[in-house]
Scaffold this active site. Structure first.
Site, short mmCIF file in Angstrom:
data_model
loop_
_atom_site.label_atom_id
_atom_site.label_comp_id
_atom_site.label_asym_id
_atom_site.label_seq_id
_atom_site.Cartn_x
_atom_site.Cartn_y
_atom_site.Cartn_z
N GLU A 78 0.79 -1.23 0.00
CA GLU A 78 0.00 0.00 0.00
C GLU A 78 0.82 1.29 0.00
OE1 GLU A 78 -3.43 0.18 -0.28
OE2 GLU A 78 -3.29 -1.96 -0.61
N TYR A 136 -8.52 -5.31 15.41
CA TYR A 136 -8.04 -4.97 16.73
C TYR A 136 -6.56 -4.55 16.74
CZ TYR A 136 -12.53 -6.48 18.42
OH TYR A 136 -13.89 -6.57 18.65
N HIS A 137 -6.30 -3.52 16.00
CA HIS A 137 -5.04 -2.78 16.03
C HIS A 137 -5.46 -1.32 15.99
CE1 HIS A 137 -0.73 -1.91 15.11
NE2 HIS A 137 -1.29 -0.80 14.61
N HIS A 169 -6.52 2.23 15.35
CA HIS A 169 -6.52 3.03 14.14
C HIS A 169 -7.58 4.12 14.27
CE1 HIS A 169 -9.47 -0.20 13.57
NE2 HIS A 169 -10.12 0.60 12.74
N HIS A 226 -10.05 6.98 11.99
CA HIS A 226 -10.65 7.31 10.70
C HIS A 226 -10.69 8.83 10.50
CE1 HIS A 226 -12.29 3.17 10.18
NE2 HIS A 226 -12.27 3.20 11.51
#
Length: 325
Positions: free
Chosen positions: A149, A253-254, A256, A258
């Protein structure tokens, strides 16, 4: 409507796919279509769908494809396809668990809410998190290490304590093609009204909102301040037009965050989204706020987490009908 099938010729073995009934949109990934990939499925419906890649699969939780349904089945119907690539390389048991999660998320089902107390979190939510196969986080770590990415990368501070990476979310399909449109021309681009970016913490010990404590405030403040600055400079979107929030329960479940334009209404329901500025202020006022508070959670009625919540509730209701925990 959700269809299931097996996508071949992408990895060495067929991997299940999901075809949610989404309307296709023109975006910067559309120019990368490859030869159609046929979906084979015993129910005949998935077999009537021909897929073409919207973008080369690059390690995200999902690969994105565009599907066209055979005219004899549904004239003029097309779908966007999510390919759960994190299933590749997992054991049969792990793949079954992950596929069940993806099917649940993309299937038509009634939403439900549950008021999660600290006791319910420990008894139901923590075991649920532990049941998620480790491989489900592989795509996150590949992005953080810049194995995947990199074309979406907007900013990266590799500090393992306070650093985070900011990239564009694949859901932002109207983003300019980074291979064609230089970054200096992204400012004020028409697609900015659908801005959707994702900030990934480099720390691996924060699973969700529940884990946040005062020691994490420098990270949270950096994500808020630097995220606003980068989006303002790259896209010209002013702070007052930007929404920054955290989901609970999260999709993965890490920890992050938005970042969306205010005109975007994906995932912003009040029983799911928590504004980052409010999160910071809550911890500043009470260091143990997210360990002590009850949090309303939204999920689908077929979600395994809802099953666990129901079991907890049924085992902790007093004879008079009151929840004992």
């Amino acid at each position: 409507m959700t269809l299931s099938g097996s996508l071949r010729d992408v990895h060495t073995a067929p991997v299940p796919i999901l075809l949610p009934s989404l309307t296709s949109r023109n975006g910067w990934m559309g120019g990368w279509a490859l030869e159609p990939l046929l979906v084979g499925d015993s129910d005949g419906l998935a077999g009537a769908v021909t897929l073409s890649e919207r973008a080369p699969y690059s390690g995200m939780e999902y690969g994105y494809y565009h599907g066209v349904v055979a005219p004899e089945f549904a004239p003029g119907l097309s779908v966007d396809v999510l390919y759960p690539g994190c299933l590749s390389g997992e054991s049969d048991e792990a793949r079954a668990k992950l596929l069940s999660k993806h099917v649940s998320r993309t299937s038509s089902q009634a939403p439900v809410v549950f008021r999660e107390t600290p006791a319910a979190y420990e008894a139901a939510h923590v075991p649920y998190m532990r049941s998620v196969p480790p491989g489900a986080m592989g795509w996150v770590y590949k992005i953080l290490s810049k194995e995947k990415e990199v074309e979406r990368l907007l900013y990266d501070d590799p500090d393992l304590d306070q650093g985070f990476l900011l990239n564009t979310d694949p859901k932002w399909s109207t983003h300019p093609d980074p291979k064609v449109v230089p970054r200096e021309r992204w400012v004020g681009h028409a697609g900015t009204r659908e801005l959707y970016c994702l900030g990934l913490s480099h720390r691996r010990d924060i699973r969700s909102l529940r884990d946040l404590r005062p020691e994490h405030l420098p990270l949270l403040r950096a994500m808020a301040a630097k995220g606003r600055q980068v989006i303002r400079e790259v896209y010209g979107l002013p702070d007052e037009s930007l929404r920054i929030f955290v989901h609970y329960p999260p999709q993965f479940y890490h920890f992050h965050v938005h970042f969306t334009a205010l005109s975007v209404d994906i995932g912003v329901t009040t029983e799911r989204a928590h504004l980052l500025d409010d999160v910071i202020e809550n911890i500043e006022r009470d260091p143990e706020f997210y360990a002590r508070c009850a949090i309303t959670c939204r999920m689908g009625e077929n979600d395994d987490l809802w099953r666990r919540y129901r079991e907890f509730r049924d085992n902790n209701v007093a004879p008079g009908g009151e929840d004992t925990k």
